[in-house]
Write an enzyme that holds these catalytic residues in place. Structure first.
Site, PDB file in Angstrom:
ATOM      1  N   SER A 262      22.654 -28.225 -36.631  1.00 30.65           N
ATOM      2  CA  SER A 262      23.441 -27.535 -35.611  1.00 30.65           C
ATOM      3  C   SER A 262      22.838 -27.780 -34.238  1.00 30.65           C
ATOM      4  O   SER A 262      21.711 -28.251 -34.106  1.00 30.65           O
ATOM      5  CB  SER A 262      23.465 -26.035 -35.898  1.00 30.65           C
ATOM      6  OG  SER A 262      22.204 -25.475 -35.589  1.00 30.65           O
ATOM      7  N   LYS A 263      23.610 -27.439 -33.234  1.00 32.46           N
ATOM      8  CA  LYS A 263      23.132 -27.605 -31.859  1.00 32.46           C
ATOM      9  C   LYS A 263      21.881 -26.760 -31.637  1.00 32.46           C
ATOM     10  O   LYS A 263      20.985 -27.134 -30.889  1.00 32.46           O
ATOM     11  CB  LYS A 263      24.237 -27.191 -30.893  1.00 32.46           C
ATOM     12  CG  LYS A 263      23.842 -27.370 -29.441  1.00 32.46           C
ATOM     13  CD  LYS A 263      25.033 -27.318 -28.544  1.00 32.46           C
ATOM     14  CE  LYS A 263      24.734 -26.723 -27.191  1.00 32.46           C
ATOM     15  NZ  LYS A 263      23.351 -26.750 -26.729  1.00 32.46           N
TER      16      LYS A 263
END
Ligand code: GLU
Length: 505
Positions: A262-263
Protein backbone atom coordinates in the site's frame (compact mmCIF):
# COMPACT_ATOMS: atom_id res chain seq x y z
CA UNK A 1 -5.83 -22.09 -38.92
CA UNK A 2 -3.50 -19.12 -39.04
CA UNK A 3 -2.18 -18.19 -35.66
CA UNK A 4 -3.94 -15.28 -34.07
CA UNK A 5 -2.07 -12.01 -33.92
CA UNK A 6 -1.14 -11.11 -30.38
CA UNK A 7 -2.99 -8.02 -29.24
CA UNK A 8 -2.92 -6.96 -25.62
CA UNK A 9 -4.23 -3.94 -23.86
CA UNK A 10 -3.53 -1.90 -20.79
CA UNK A 11 -6.85 -0.49 -19.66
CA UNK A 12 -6.59 1.72 -16.60
CA UNK A 13 -9.39 3.66 -15.03
CA UNK A 14 -8.34 7.29 -14.60
CA UNK A 15 -9.02 7.40 -10.88
CA UNK A 16 -5.70 8.84 -9.71
CA UNK A 17 -1.99 8.16 -9.93
CA UNK A 18 -0.99 4.90 -11.54
CA UNK A 19 0.08 2.48 -8.82
CA UNK A 20 3.40 0.71 -9.29
CA UNK A 21 1.51 -2.60 -9.57
CA UNK A 22 -0.30 -1.20 -12.58
CA UNK A 23 3.05 -0.30 -14.09
CA UNK A 24 4.19 -3.91 -13.70
CA UNK A 25 0.97 -5.12 -15.36
CA UNK A 26 1.59 -2.79 -18.30
CA UNK A 27 5.22 -3.91 -18.48
CA UNK A 28 4.30 -7.59 -18.68
CA UNK A 29 1.77 -6.81 -21.40
CA UNK A 30 4.42 -4.86 -23.26
CA UNK A 31 7.07 -7.58 -22.99
CA UNK A 32 4.60 -10.19 -24.15
CA UNK A 33 3.39 -8.09 -27.09
CA UNK A 34 6.89 -7.19 -28.27
CA UNK A 35 8.12 -10.75 -27.98
CA UNK A 36 5.31 -11.93 -30.23
CA UNK A 37 5.47 -9.05 -32.66
CA UNK A 38 2.02 -8.06 -31.44
CA UNK A 39 0.19 -4.84 -30.63
CA UNK A 40 -0.24 -3.06 -27.35
CA UNK A 41 -3.37 -0.98 -26.91
CA UNK A 42 -3.94 1.85 -24.44
CA UNK A 43 -7.60 2.03 -23.45
CA UNK A 44 -9.11 4.35 -20.88
CA UNK A 45 -11.90 2.74 -18.85
CA UNK A 46 -13.77 5.76 -17.59
CA UNK A 47 -17.36 4.58 -17.41
CA UNK A 48 -17.52 5.25 -13.69
CA UNK A 49 -17.80 9.03 -13.81
CA UNK A 50 -17.93 9.31 -10.00
CA UNK A 51 -14.37 8.11 -9.75
CA UNK A 52 -12.94 10.23 -12.55
CA UNK A 53 -9.92 12.30 -11.50
CA UNK A 54 -8.71 15.09 -13.80
CA UNK A 55 -5.10 14.76 -14.86
CA UNK A 56 -4.92 11.02 -14.24
CA UNK A 57 -4.95 10.09 -17.93
CA UNK A 58 -2.15 12.52 -18.77
CA UNK A 59 -0.20 11.27 -15.77
CA UNK A 60 -0.45 7.67 -16.96
CA UNK A 61 0.68 8.57 -20.47
CA UNK A 62 3.65 10.53 -19.17
CA UNK A 63 4.63 7.68 -16.87
CA UNK A 64 4.93 5.23 -19.75
CA UNK A 65 6.77 7.72 -21.87
CA UNK A 66 9.35 8.09 -19.12
CA UNK A 67 9.60 4.32 -18.62
CA UNK A 68 10.01 3.56 -22.32
CA UNK A 69 6.85 1.50 -22.67
CA UNK A 70 5.37 2.28 -26.07
CA UNK A 71 1.82 1.76 -27.19
CA UNK A 72 0.88 0.90 -30.74
CA UNK A 73 -2.64 2.26 -30.57
CA UNK A 74 -5.08 3.81 -28.17
CA UNK A 75 -5.89 7.11 -26.52
CA UNK A 76 -3.52 9.74 -28.01
CA UNK A 77 -1.82 7.03 -30.11
CA UNK A 78 -4.50 6.52 -32.78
CA UNK A 79 -5.51 3.25 -34.44
CA UNK A 80 -8.36 1.57 -36.26
CA UNK A 81 -10.46 0.50 -33.28
CA UNK A 82 -11.16 3.90 -31.74
CA UNK A 83 -12.36 5.77 -29.94
CA UNK A 84 -10.29 4.23 -27.15
CA UNK A 85 -11.83 6.20 -24.31
CA UNK A 86 -14.86 4.29 -23.10
CA UNK A 87 -16.84 7.42 -22.29
CA UNK A 88 -16.76 8.13 -26.04
CA UNK A 89 -18.20 4.72 -26.93
CA UNK A 90 -21.68 4.99 -25.40
CA UNK A 91 -23.55 4.25 -28.62
CA UNK A 92 -21.50 1.13 -29.22
CA UNK A 93 -22.32 -0.28 -25.77
CA UNK A 94 -26.00 0.53 -26.11
CA UNK A 95 -26.12 -1.61 -29.24
CA UNK A 96 -24.56 -4.55 -27.44
CA UNK A 97 -26.79 -4.18 -24.40
CA UNK A 98 -29.75 -4.36 -26.78
CA UNK A 99 -28.37 -7.54 -28.36
CA UNK A 100 -28.27 -9.22 -24.95
CA UNK A 101 -31.82 -8.03 -24.16
CA UNK A 102 -33.12 -9.25 -27.53
CA UNK A 103 -31.57 -12.65 -26.98
CA UNK A 104 -32.96 -13.06 -23.49
CA UNK A 105 -29.46 -12.96 -22.00
CA UNK A 106 -30.18 -9.87 -19.97
CA UNK A 107 -33.19 -8.09 -18.52
CA UNK A 108 -34.30 -4.69 -17.31
CA UNK A 109 -34.63 -4.13 -13.58
CA UNK A 110 -36.37 -1.20 -11.88
CA UNK A 111 -35.62 -1.98 -8.25
CA UNK A 112 -34.62 1.16 -6.41
CA UNK A 113 -31.68 1.19 -3.99
CA UNK A 114 -34.23 1.33 -1.14
CA UNK A 115 -36.07 -1.72 -2.43
CA UNK A 116 -32.82 -3.61 -2.75
CA UNK A 117 -31.84 -2.63 0.80
CA UNK A 118 -35.20 -3.81 2.07
CA UNK A 119 -34.69 -7.19 0.41
CA UNK A 120 -31.26 -7.48 1.97
CA UNK A 121 -32.70 -6.99 5.42
CA UNK A 122 -35.55 -9.35 4.71
CA UNK A 123 -33.45 -12.19 3.27
CA UNK A 124 -30.12 -13.20 4.77
CA UNK A 125 -27.28 -13.25 2.19
CA UNK A 126 -29.60 -11.91 -0.45
CA UNK A 127 -28.22 -12.14 -3.95
CA UNK A 128 -29.96 -10.96 -7.12
CA UNK A 129 -29.93 -14.20 -9.10
CA UNK A 130 -32.00 -17.04 -10.54
CA UNK A 131 -33.40 -17.87 -7.11
CA UNK A 132 -34.57 -14.33 -6.31
CA UNK A 133 -35.12 -12.47 -9.57
CA UNK A 134 -38.72 -13.77 -9.68
CA UNK A 135 -39.62 -11.69 -6.63
CA UNK A 136 -38.09 -8.45 -7.88
CA UNK A 137 -39.31 -5.63 -10.14
CA UNK A 138 -37.89 -6.51 -13.52
CA UNK A 139 -38.81 -7.30 -17.09
CA UNK A 140 -38.88 -11.03 -16.36
CA UNK A 141 -41.78 -10.44 -13.97
CA UNK A 142 -43.54 -7.41 -15.43
CA UNK A 143 -45.41 -7.44 -18.75
CA UNK A 144 -43.88 -5.79 -21.78
CA UNK A 145 -46.53 -3.03 -21.53
CA UNK A 146 -45.65 -2.34 -17.90
CA UNK A 147 -41.96 -2.18 -18.72
CA UNK A 148 -42.51 0.16 -21.67
CA UNK A 149 -44.76 2.36 -19.56
CA UNK A 150 -42.19 2.65 -16.76
CA UNK A 151 -39.46 3.56 -19.22
CA UNK A 152 -41.75 6.05 -20.97
CA UNK A 153 -42.51 7.61 -17.59
CA UNK A 154 -38.75 8.20 -17.12
CA UNK A 155 -38.17 5.59 -14.42
CA UNK A 156 -34.49 4.78 -14.03
CA UNK A 157 -33.45 1.20 -14.59
CA UNK A 158 -30.47 -1.05 -14.93
CA UNK A 159 -29.84 -3.93 -17.28
CA UNK A 160 -28.79 -7.11 -15.50
CA UNK A 161 -27.03 -10.13 -16.87
CA UNK A 162 -29.26 -13.20 -16.68
CA UNK A 163 -26.96 -15.85 -15.32
CA UNK A 164 -28.20 -19.42 -15.70
CA UNK A 165 -27.70 -21.31 -12.44
CA UNK A 166 -25.79 -24.51 -11.85
CA UNK A 167 -23.42 -24.41 -14.72
CA UNK A 168 -19.73 -25.08 -14.42
CA UNK A 169 -17.69 -22.23 -15.79
CA UNK A 170 -14.15 -23.05 -16.82
CA UNK A 171 -11.60 -20.30 -16.78
CA UNK A 172 -8.27 -21.18 -18.27
CA UNK A 173 -5.53 -19.05 -16.87
CA UNK A 174 -2.05 -19.13 -18.36
CA UNK A 175 -0.51 -18.62 -14.94
CA UNK A 176 -2.94 -20.36 -12.64
CA UNK A 177 -4.09 -23.18 -14.86
CA UNK A 178 -7.73 -24.23 -15.03
CA UNK A 179 -10.24 -22.86 -12.56
CA UNK A 180 -13.82 -24.12 -12.38
CA UNK A 181 -16.59 -22.33 -10.58
CA UNK A 182 -20.32 -22.86 -10.45
CA UNK A 183 -22.49 -20.13 -11.94
CA UNK A 184 -24.90 -20.29 -8.99
CA UNK A 185 -22.50 -18.34 -6.83
CA UNK A 186 -22.62 -15.38 -9.21
CA UNK A 187 -25.21 -12.63 -9.02
CA UNK A 188 -26.98 -11.07 -11.99
CA UNK A 189 -24.42 -8.33 -12.50
CA UNK A 190 -25.53 -4.89 -13.57
CA UNK A 191 -24.26 -4.28 -17.10
CA UNK A 192 -25.80 -0.92 -17.87
CA UNK A 193 -27.37 2.00 -16.01
CA UNK A 194 -29.98 4.25 -17.60
CA UNK A 195 -29.12 7.03 -15.16
CA UNK A 196 -25.87 7.90 -16.91
CA UNK A 197 -26.52 5.90 -20.08
CA UNK A 198 -23.27 4.09 -19.51
CA UNK A 199 -22.31 0.44 -19.22
CA UNK A 200 -20.52 -0.91 -16.17
CA UNK A 201 -16.91 -2.07 -16.26
CA UNK A 202 -17.84 -5.70 -17.09
CA UNK A 203 -19.81 -5.03 -20.22
CA UNK A 204 -17.57 -2.30 -21.59
CA UNK A 205 -14.47 -4.37 -20.91
CA UNK A 206 -15.76 -7.44 -22.77
CA UNK A 207 -17.27 -5.55 -25.70
CA UNK A 208 -14.06 -3.60 -26.18
CA UNK A 209 -11.76 -6.58 -25.85
CA UNK A 210 -13.88 -8.24 -28.52
CA UNK A 211 -14.09 -5.27 -30.88
CA UNK A 212 -10.40 -4.49 -30.43
CA UNK A 213 -9.59 -8.13 -31.15
CA UNK A 214 -7.66 -8.58 -27.92
CA UNK A 215 -5.96 -11.98 -27.87
CA UNK A 216 -4.58 -12.00 -24.30
CA UNK A 217 -5.87 -10.37 -21.15
CA UNK A 218 -2.93 -9.95 -18.78
CA UNK A 219 -3.98 -8.17 -15.62
CA UNK A 220 -3.75 -8.07 -11.86
CA UNK A 221 -4.98 -10.87 -9.66
CA UNK A 222 -7.70 -8.61 -8.26
CA UNK A 223 -9.62 -9.16 -11.50
CA UNK A 224 -9.57 -12.95 -11.25
CA UNK A 225 -13.00 -13.08 -9.54
CA UNK A 226 -14.48 -11.28 -12.55
CA UNK A 227 -13.13 -13.80 -15.02
CA UNK A 228 -15.99 -16.36 -14.80
CA UNK A 229 -18.50 -13.61 -15.43
CA UNK A 230 -16.44 -12.46 -18.39
CA UNK A 231 -16.39 -15.97 -19.80
CA UNK A 232 -20.18 -16.08 -19.52
CA UNK A 233 -20.47 -12.75 -21.30
CA UNK A 234 -18.36 -14.00 -24.19
CA UNK A 235 -20.65 -16.99 -24.38
CA UNK A 236 -23.80 -14.88 -24.24
CA UNK A 237 -22.59 -12.88 -27.22
CA UNK A 238 -21.50 -16.01 -29.08
CA UNK A 239 -17.88 -14.90 -29.11
CA UNK A 240 -16.31 -17.99 -27.52
CA UNK A 241 -14.10 -18.59 -30.54
CA UNK A 242 -12.30 -15.29 -30.17
CA UNK A 243 -12.28 -15.18 -26.40
CA UNK A 244 -8.87 -13.95 -25.20
CA UNK A 245 -6.58 -16.09 -23.08
CA UNK A 246 -6.38 -14.93 -19.49
CA UNK A 247 -3.31 -14.43 -17.32
CA UNK A 248 -3.79 -13.05 -13.82
CA UNK A 249 -0.60 -11.69 -12.29
CA UNK A 250 0.34 -12.21 -8.65
CA UNK A 251 -0.21 -9.42 -6.14
CA UNK A 252 2.58 -7.12 -5.03
CA UNK A 253 2.99 -7.66 -1.30
CA UNK A 254 4.31 -5.49 1.51
CA UNK A 255 8.12 -5.52 1.87
CA UNK A 256 7.66 -7.01 5.32
CA UNK A 257 4.78 -8.77 6.98
CA UNK A 258 1.64 -9.88 5.19
CA UNK A 259 -0.80 -8.25 2.86
CA UNK A 260 -0.98 -6.13 -0.21
CA UNK A 261 1.55 -3.35 -0.86
CA UNK A 262 0.00 0.00 0.00
CA UNK A 263 0.96 3.63 -0.28
CA UNK A 264 1.32 3.67 3.47
CA UNK A 265 4.13 1.11 3.27
CA UNK A 266 5.96 3.46 0.95
CA UNK A 267 5.45 6.45 3.24
CA UNK A 268 6.57 4.46 6.25
CA UNK A 269 9.68 2.91 4.72
CA UNK A 270 10.56 5.76 2.39
CA UNK A 271 10.02 4.50 -1.15
CA UNK A 272 7.62 5.68 -3.86
CA UNK A 273 4.65 3.58 -4.98
CA UNK A 274 4.01 5.76 -8.04
CA UNK A 275 6.14 6.13 -11.17
CA UNK A 276 5.98 9.94 -11.15
CA UNK A 277 5.29 12.44 -8.43
CA UNK A 278 1.55 12.87 -8.07
CA UNK A 279 -0.34 15.96 -6.96
CA UNK A 280 -3.77 14.86 -5.86
CA UNK A 281 -6.16 17.52 -7.20
CA UNK A 282 -8.74 16.81 -4.50
CA UNK A 283 -6.63 16.60 -1.35
CA UNK A 284 -3.62 18.59 -2.62
CA UNK A 285 -1.50 15.81 -1.21
CA UNK A 286 1.81 15.28 -3.00
CA UNK A 287 3.11 11.71 -3.34
CA UNK A 288 6.66 10.92 -4.34
CA UNK A 289 7.50 9.28 -7.64
CA UNK A 290 10.34 7.10 -8.87
CA UNK A 291 11.33 9.70 -11.45
CA UNK A 292 11.58 12.62 -9.06
CA UNK A 293 13.31 10.46 -6.45
CA UNK A 294 16.17 9.96 -8.89
CA UNK A 295 15.59 6.45 -10.19
CA UNK A 296 16.64 5.65 -13.73
CA UNK A 297 13.75 4.31 -15.80
CA UNK A 298 15.80 1.27 -16.83
CA UNK A 299 16.32 0.39 -13.17
CA UNK A 300 12.61 0.66 -12.41
CA UNK A 301 11.76 -1.55 -15.39
CA UNK A 302 14.32 -4.19 -14.44
CA UNK A 303 13.23 -4.16 -10.81
CA UNK A 304 9.53 -4.50 -11.66
CA UNK A 305 10.12 -7.20 -14.26
CA UNK A 306 11.49 -9.49 -11.55
CA UNK A 307 8.56 -8.96 -9.18
CA UNK A 308 6.58 -12.06 -10.05
CA UNK A 309 8.71 -13.43 -12.85
CA UNK A 310 12.27 -14.67 -13.32
CA UNK A 311 14.21 -15.94 -16.31
CA UNK A 312 14.87 -19.33 -14.70
CA UNK A 313 18.47 -18.60 -13.84
CA UNK A 314 20.38 -16.19 -11.63
CA UNK A 315 20.50 -13.36 -14.14
CA UNK A 316 19.20 -10.15 -12.64
CA UNK A 317 20.35 -7.22 -14.71
CA UNK A 318 18.47 -7.24 -18.00
CA UNK A 319 17.81 -4.54 -20.54
CA UNK A 320 14.36 -4.05 -22.02
CA UNK A 321 15.45 -5.96 -25.12
CA UNK A 322 16.70 -8.87 -23.05
CA UNK A 323 13.50 -8.87 -21.03
CA UNK A 324 11.50 -8.95 -24.25
CA UNK A 325 13.32 -12.01 -25.47
CA UNK A 326 13.37 -13.82 -22.11
CA UNK A 327 9.90 -13.05 -20.74
CA UNK A 328 7.58 -16.01 -20.36
CA UNK A 329 4.08 -15.87 -18.88
CA UNK A 330 4.43 -19.49 -17.83
CA UNK A 331 7.29 -18.54 -15.56
CA UNK A 332 5.18 -15.99 -13.65
CA UNK A 333 4.55 -17.04 -10.10
CA UNK A 334 1.10 -17.76 -8.71
CA UNK A 335 1.94 -16.45 -5.29
CA UNK A 336 2.39 -12.81 -4.40
CA UNK A 337 5.69 -11.01 -4.91
CA UNK A 338 7.24 -9.20 -1.97
CA UNK A 339 8.00 -5.62 -2.88
CA UNK A 340 11.66 -5.59 -1.96
CA UNK A 341 12.28 -1.86 -2.48
CA UNK A 342 15.91 -2.25 -1.42
CA UNK A 343 16.39 -4.28 -4.55
CA UNK A 344 15.14 -1.23 -6.43
CA UNK A 345 17.97 0.78 -4.89
CA UNK A 346 20.42 -1.93 -5.85
CA UNK A 347 19.21 -1.84 -9.45
CA UNK A 348 19.59 1.91 -9.57
CA UNK A 349 23.19 1.61 -8.43
CA UNK A 350 23.79 -1.07 -11.06
CA UNK A 351 22.36 1.04 -13.87
CA UNK A 352 24.43 4.06 -12.86
CA UNK A 353 27.50 1.83 -13.32
CA UNK A 354 26.21 0.43 -16.63
CA UNK A 355 25.50 3.81 -18.15
CA UNK A 356 28.35 5.67 -19.78
CA UNK A 357 30.09 8.41 -17.83
CA UNK A 358 28.85 10.82 -20.49
CA UNK A 359 25.22 9.89 -19.82
CA UNK A 360 25.57 10.17 -16.06
CA UNK A 361 27.43 13.47 -16.46
CA UNK A 362 24.48 14.86 -18.42
CA UNK A 363 22.21 13.94 -15.52
CA UNK A 364 24.65 15.40 -13.01
CA UNK A 365 24.98 18.78 -14.75
CA UNK A 366 21.64 20.12 -13.44
CA UNK A 367 22.63 19.06 -9.90
CA UNK A 368 25.89 20.99 -10.25
CA UNK A 369 23.96 23.96 -11.56
CA UNK A 370 21.70 23.87 -8.52
CA UNK A 371 24.83 24.28 -6.44
CA UNK A 372 25.97 27.17 -8.56
CA UNK A 373 28.69 25.20 -10.32
CA UNK A 374 29.43 25.50 -14.01
CA UNK A 375 32.18 23.11 -14.99
CA UNK A 376 33.56 21.92 -18.31
CA UNK A 377 31.76 18.76 -19.44
CA UNK A 378 35.08 16.95 -19.79
CA UNK A 379 35.87 17.44 -16.13
CA UNK A 380 32.37 16.37 -15.05
CA UNK A 381 32.73 13.20 -17.11
CA UNK A 382 36.08 12.40 -15.50
CA UNK A 383 34.75 13.02 -11.99
CA UNK A 384 31.66 10.91 -12.65
CA UNK A 385 33.79 8.06 -13.94
CA UNK A 386 35.88 8.17 -10.80
CA UNK A 387 33.05 8.48 -8.29
CA UNK A 388 29.88 6.85 -9.61
CA UNK A 389 30.55 3.49 -8.01
CA UNK A 390 29.96 5.16 -4.65
CA UNK A 391 26.37 6.27 -5.21
CA UNK A 392 22.84 4.93 -5.57
CA UNK A 393 21.42 8.13 -7.03
CA UNK A 394 22.99 10.66 -9.38
CA UNK A 395 22.17 13.50 -7.02
CA UNK A 396 24.29 11.83 -4.31
CA UNK A 397 27.34 12.48 -6.49
CA UNK A 398 27.37 16.04 -5.14
CA UNK A 399 28.05 14.85 -1.62
CA UNK A 400 30.94 12.64 -2.62
CA UNK A 401 32.61 14.92 -5.14
CA UNK A 402 31.73 18.56 -4.56
CA UNK A 403 35.40 19.21 -3.65
CA UNK A 404 36.35 18.67 -7.28
CA UNK A 405 34.38 21.77 -8.15
CA UNK A 406 34.57 23.94 -5.06
CA UNK A 407 37.86 24.53 -3.22
CA UNK A 408 37.70 23.98 0.53
CA UNK A 409 37.40 27.19 2.52
CA UNK A 410 37.52 25.45 5.85
CA UNK A 411 39.32 22.32 6.98
CA UNK A 412 37.65 19.61 8.96
CA UNK A 413 38.84 20.13 12.50
CA UNK A 414 39.07 16.51 13.54
CA UNK A 415 40.97 15.52 10.44
CA UNK A 416 43.30 18.48 10.75
CA UNK A 417 44.06 17.68 14.35
CA UNK A 418 44.98 14.14 13.45
CA UNK A 419 46.65 14.64 10.10
CA UNK A 420 48.21 18.06 10.04
CA UNK A 421 51.47 17.54 11.88
CA UNK A 422 54.05 19.98 13.05
CA UNK A 423 56.05 19.68 9.86
CA UNK A 424 53.06 19.49 7.51
CA UNK A 425 53.21 23.14 6.45
CA UNK A 426 56.86 22.79 5.52
CA UNK A 427 56.36 19.46 3.75
CA UNK A 428 53.38 20.77 1.77
CA UNK A 429 55.31 23.85 0.69
CA UNK A 430 58.05 21.53 -0.51
CA UNK A 431 55.50 19.30 -2.22
CA UNK A 432 54.07 22.33 -4.01
CA UNK A 433 57.55 23.11 -5.35
CA UNK A 434 57.98 19.51 -6.50
CA UNK A 435 54.60 19.51 -8.21
CA UNK A 436 55.28 22.87 -9.81
CA UNK A 437 58.29 21.36 -11.53
CA UNK A 438 56.34 18.50 -13.13
CA UNK A 439 55.57 18.90 -16.84
CA UNK A 440 53.63 15.68 -17.25
CA UNK A 441 50.83 16.28 -14.72
CA UNK A 442 49.14 12.95 -15.47
CA UNK A 443 48.39 10.56 -12.62
CA UNK A 444 51.46 8.45 -13.38
CA UNK A 445 53.64 11.48 -14.09
CA UNK A 446 52.94 12.99 -10.67
CA UNK A 447 53.11 9.72 -8.81
CA UNK A 448 56.59 8.87 -10.02
CA UNK A 449 58.12 12.25 -9.15
CA UNK A 450 56.37 12.64 -5.82
CA UNK A 451 57.20 9.11 -4.67
CA UNK A 452 60.85 9.61 -5.59
CA UNK A 453 60.90 12.86 -3.62
CA UNK A 454 59.31 11.17 -0.56
CA UNK A 455 61.86 8.37 -0.76
CA UNK A 456 64.82 10.69 -1.17
CA UNK A 457 63.72 12.76 1.82
CA UNK A 458 62.81 9.67 3.82
CA UNK A 459 59.40 11.13 4.58
CA UNK A 460 56.50 9.03 5.81
CA UNK A 461 54.28 8.42 2.79
CA UNK A 462 51.09 8.19 4.84
CA UNK A 463 51.70 11.47 6.60
CA UNK A 464 52.44 13.29 3.36
CA UNK A 465 49.40 11.87 1.59
CA UNK A 466 47.08 12.62 4.51
CA UNK A 467 48.20 16.23 4.67
CA UNK A 468 48.04 16.51 0.88
CA UNK A 469 44.45 15.22 0.98
CA UNK A 470 43.50 17.74 3.62
CA UNK A 471 44.79 20.58 1.43
CA UNK A 472 42.85 19.54 -1.64
CA UNK A 473 39.65 18.08 -0.15
CA UNK A 474 39.34 19.83 3.19
CA UNK A 475 38.68 16.54 4.93
CA UNK A 476 39.81 12.95 4.98
CA UNK A 477 37.67 11.48 2.20
CA UNK A 478 37.99 11.02 -1.53
CA UNK A 479 39.62 8.76 -4.10
CA UNK A 480 43.33 8.24 -4.78
CA UNK A 481 45.32 11.46 -4.27
CA UNK A 482 46.86 11.76 -7.71
CA UNK A 483 43.45 11.13 -9.29
CA UNK A 484 42.25 14.21 -7.45
CA UNK A 485 45.24 16.42 -8.29
CA UNK A 486 45.14 15.25 -11.91
CA UNK A 487 41.49 16.28 -12.26
CA UNK A 488 42.06 19.57 -10.44
CA UNK A 489 45.06 20.35 -12.62
CA UNK A 490 48.37 21.84 -11.63
CA UNK A 491 47.27 25.41 -11.07
CA UNK A 492 44.32 24.61 -8.84
CA UNK A 493 46.31 21.97 -6.93
CA UNK A 494 49.07 24.45 -6.13
CA UNK A 495 46.57 27.15 -5.16
CA UNK A 496 44.81 24.79 -2.78
CA UNK A 497 48.05 23.70 -1.11
CA UNK A 498 49.10 27.32 -0.71
CA UNK A 499 45.80 28.30 0.86
CA UNK A 500 45.85 25.33 3.27
CA UNK A 501 49.37 26.14 4.41
CA UNK A 502 48.28 29.72 5.08
CA UNK A 503 45.21 28.72 7.02
CA UNK A 504 46.57 25.69 8.92
CA UNK A 505 50.16 26.89 9.32
N1 GLU B 1 -10.12 -0.83 -15.80
C1 GLU B 1 -9.56 -1.95 -15.14
C2 GLU B 1 -8.44 -1.46 -14.27
O1 GLU B 1 -8.50 -0.34 -13.86
C3 GLU B 1 -9.09 -2.95 -16.17
C4 GLU B 1 -9.01 -4.35 -15.69
C5 GLU B 1 -8.73 -5.27 -16.83
O2 GLU B 1 -7.59 -5.23 -17.32
O3 GLU B 1 -9.63 -5.96 -17.29
O4 GLU B 1 -7.48 -2.11 -13.96
Amino acid sequence: MAERKVRVRFAPSPTGALHIGGVRTALYNYLFARQHGGDMIFRIEDTDSNRFVPGAEEYIIESFKWLGIHFDEGVTFGGNCGPYRQSERREIYKKYVQILLDNDKAYIAFDTPEELDAKRTEIANFQYDASTRGMMRNSLVLSKEEVDALIAAGKQYVVRFKIEPNEDIHVNDLIRGGVVINSSILDDKVLYKSADELPTYHLANIVDDHLMDVSHVIRGEEWLPSAPLHVLLYRAFGWEDTMPSFAHLPLLLKPEGNGKLSKRDGDRLGFPVFPLEWHDPKTNEVSSGYRESGYLPEAVINFLALLGWNPGNEQEVMSMDELISLFDLHRCSKSGAKFDYKKGLWFNHQYIQLKSNEEIAELFLPVLKEHGVEAPLEKVIAVVGMMKDRVTFVKELWDVCSFFFVAPTAYDEKTAKKRWKEDSARCMTELAEVLAGIDDFSIEGQEKVVMDWIAAKEYHTGNIMNAFRLTLVGEGKGPHMFDISWILGKEETLARIKRAVEVLK
